[in-house]
Enzyme design. Sequence first.
Site, PDB file in Angstrom:
ATOM      1  N   ASP A 434      -2.895  -2.262  -2.256  1.00  0.00           N
ATOM      2  CA  ASP A 434      -3.054  -3.509  -1.487  1.00  0.00           C
ATOM      3  C   ASP A 434      -4.205  -4.289  -2.039  1.00  0.00           C
ATOM      4  O   ASP A 434      -5.559  -3.409  -2.053  1.00  0.00           O
ATOM      5  CB  ASP A 434      -3.063  -3.210   0.099  1.00  0.00           C
ATOM      6  CG  ASP A 434      -3.176  -4.679   0.739  1.00  0.00           C
ATOM      7  OD1 ASP A 434      -2.076  -5.479   0.519  1.00  0.00           O
ATOM      8  OD2 ASP A 434      -3.941  -5.008   1.560  1.00  0.00           O
ATOM      9  N   ASP A 640       0.129  -2.974   6.656  1.00  0.00           N
ATOM     10  CA  ASP A 640       0.300  -1.885   5.484  1.00  0.00           C
ATOM     11  C   ASP A 640       1.035  -0.811   6.199  1.00  0.00           C
ATOM     12  O   ASP A 640       1.385   0.139   5.363  1.00  0.00           O
ATOM     13  CB  ASP A 640      -0.966  -1.499   4.832  1.00  0.00           C
ATOM     14  CG  ASP A 640      -1.713  -2.655   3.996  1.00  0.00           C
ATOM     15  OD1 ASP A 640      -1.038  -3.724   3.394  1.00  0.00           O
ATOM     16  OD2 ASP A 640      -2.976  -2.978   3.877  1.00  0.00           O
TER      17      ASP A 640
END
Length: 752
Positions: A434, A640
Site C-alpha cells: 500500500d 487495508d
Amino acid sequence: MENATLKLRGMSCASCANNIEEAIRSVPGVEACNVNFGAEQAAVSYDPSKTDVAAIQEAVDEAGYSALPIQDDVLAPEDDAERRERQAENQKLTRRVWVSGVISAVLVIGSLPAMTGLPIPFIPMWLHDPWFQLVLTAPVLFWAGSGFFINAWKALKRHTATMDTLVAVGTGTAYLYSLFPTFNPQWFITQALRPNVYFEAAAVIIALLLLGRLLENRAKGQTSEAIRKLMGLQAKTARVIRNGREVDVPIAEVVLGDIVLVRPGEKIPVDGEIVEGSSTIDEAMVTGESLPVKKHPGDEVIGATINRTGSFQFRATRVGKDTFLAQIVKLVQQAQGSKAPIQRLADQVTGWFVPAVIAIAILTFILWFNIMGNVTMALITTVGVLIIACPCALGLATPTSIMVGTGKGAENGILIKGAESLELAHKLQTIVLDKTGTITQGKPTTTDYVTVNGTANSNELKLLQLAASVERNSEHPLAEAVVQYAQSQGVEVADVQEFEAIAGSGVQGYVSDRWIQIGTHRWMNELGVDTSALQQQWDKLESLGKTVIWIAVDGKVEGIMGIADAVKPSSVTAIGTLQKMGLEVVMLTGDNQRTANVIAREVGIQRVFAEVRPDQKAATVETIQSEGKIVAMVGDGINDAPALAQADVGIAIGTGTDVAIAASDITLISGDLQGILTAIQLSRATIRNIKQNLFFAFIYNVAGIPIAAGILYPVFGWLLSPIIAGAAMAFSSVSVVTNALRLRNFKPVGNR
C-alpha cells in the site's frame, strides 16, 4: 469460543504430546487442541457452555500427565515456582547423571576382561563378578532410571507406548537376561553358550539417556531466551503521584489514570500520554528505531522504553497485560506454541513410531534366534533396536526452531503471530505494498493551494475554512493534511451539518449553509462538476507526483490542494533488495494513475494498481493470487485490513492502526520496509533449520534402527553395541535442539 494455554508436565517424548492431544480432543466441547512438545504447552479452543479448563486438566491427569493454566498477565514476574521446579528437575537429573555415570564407569572397567576376552592384571576379579555387578546396577536402573520405568508403566495402563516404554523394555530386558547367567552360569556352559551378563550395558544406557535428557532440558531452556529478554525490559517499579505525594509502587500496582513521574535515565513503566514536560526517549528496544524520539505533552510513550534527557509526567493509559510490551510478549508466546504445517509429517510418524519400533524389536529377536540359534545375539540386536529409536528427535525438530525463530523475530522488531505464517513467508512470490504509510511516510502535507480567481468565493482563507471544517470530521490522512494547513494559516474551523464520507471518493457536508464537497477528480466528474477552470494546475501538480483534491462549493469548483507524502528513506533500498531476491513488488493506491506512476518510478516499482477504492483492495489481492502467486500484502490503515486478511501473508506496519495489526500475520513494529526483508530472511533461515532437523531425525532413525537390528552383520560380521545405541539415542535429540539454537546467531543480510 474461548482459548486457554496450559503448561504441561510429565512429557518425555513426542509420543506423549500425541497422547495428551488425543486426551484433550476427546473432551466434549473442545474444538481444537495443539500440543507443542518443545514449548511444553497446550493451546486449546473450547466451548465454555460445554466444558471448562478444569475438565481439560482432568483429562490430561487421566492420561498420566499434569497441566496448569498459564497466568493471563504475561508480564507478571517470572513464576518463581516454575523456575524453582525447572532448577530442581535439572539438579535431580544432575545427581542421577553423576551417580549412574560413576557406577557405569566402574561396571565398564569390571567388564573389560569379558568384553575383550583377555585378562587385564590391574582389574581386580571382584569387579567383574556378576553378583557384584548385579548389586551395583540395581540403583542405576531402579533409582536413577526409575522415571523411565514409572512412565512406561503409566503408559501401559493407558494402553499406549512412549519413548520411556522403549527404554524400560530395552534396559529391563538386558538386566533380566543377565540374571539367568548370574544365578545359573552352569546351564549356559552345558549349552555351549558363554554366560555373558549385560549389567554394564543397562547401566551405561541409563546414564547416557539421563545425560542426554539433562543437556536437552538445558538447551530447551535457551529457546525461550527471547521471551525472558522481553520480560526483562519492563521496569520493576513506578513513581506515581497520589494525594500530592510521589510514591514508588510495584509496576503491578499502577492503575489506569495514574500520573507517573519519569526522570532522566529511567525506564518508562507503562504506556501513557505525556501531560507535563518534554524529553527524548530511546524506543529502540521496542520499535527498533535507533535514534531517540522527541516527546511533548499529548504524545504517547511506551512502557519499557528509556527516558534520555528531561523529566516529565504522563497519564497511564494501558497497564498490565494491555501494555504494548505485554502484547508483544503474548504474540511471541502464541507463535512459539503454534505448529507449522511442515510438522504434520513428523506428527503422523510419531503417532505410530513407538508401536512400530516394538514390533521391529520383536521381529528382530525372532529372526536372529531362528537364524543363528543364539539368544545372546538376538538379545543384543533387540535391545539395540529398542534403545536407538528416538521419537524425541522428530518431535523437537520443528517446535524448537519455531521457538527460536519467532523469538529472534521479536528481537528484530518483527512480531510473527503463528508458525504457519513464518513457514509461508519463505514461499512468497509477490509483495503488494500500500502506498500511503507503507512506501511513504504516511504524514501527507499540503504543499499547494490554488483557488479559482474572479468568483464570489475566491477569498482564499474563507474557502480554506470551508474545506477544513468538513475535513476535520474525516480520519483520512489527506484530511489531516488539509486541517493542519488551515491551522498554520490561522484559520478556525466551523461546525458542519450532514457530514458524509464517501469511501475512495471524498467528503461532503454543509458549512454556514454552503454545500461543500472535497475529493478526487474522478468524483467531481461523477458529480457532474466542471473542473476545466483548474485543469492546467491539476495537470502540473499531478505530474510532480502530488495527490490533488478538489474543493467544490454549491456544485462549483473553487479550488484545489496539492498534497505530498514523502517517500520513506528506506523504501527505495528495501524495494530494490526485494526485487533482487526474486520477488515481484506491486504498489496499490487510491491515487490516480499518473500520480501513482510518479511514486512508482521513484521507488523502482514496475506494476501499479491505481485508483483502487478501499473496498476493492482485497479483490485486487485476490486477482494477483488468481495468477497462481503466493502474495503478501503490506499495509497500515483500517481500509487495508480486508486485503491483509485476504493475502496469503498479511504484514502490518506497526505504526498503523490496531485493526490492521489484528488482521495481519506479521507486524513490523518500526514501520520500516526493511522489516519485510528481515521477515523473509528469517523465514528462510528457520525453514532451512527445520529441514536440517527433520532430515537428521528421519535419517537417524531410518539408518539407526536397521543397523541396530543387525543388517550389517551378514556383510561385515559386526553388531551395534547397545551402549553405542544408547549414546546415539541420548545425543540425537540434543543435536536437534543444538542445531535449532544456531538460529540465535541469525543476522539479517542487506539491511541498513
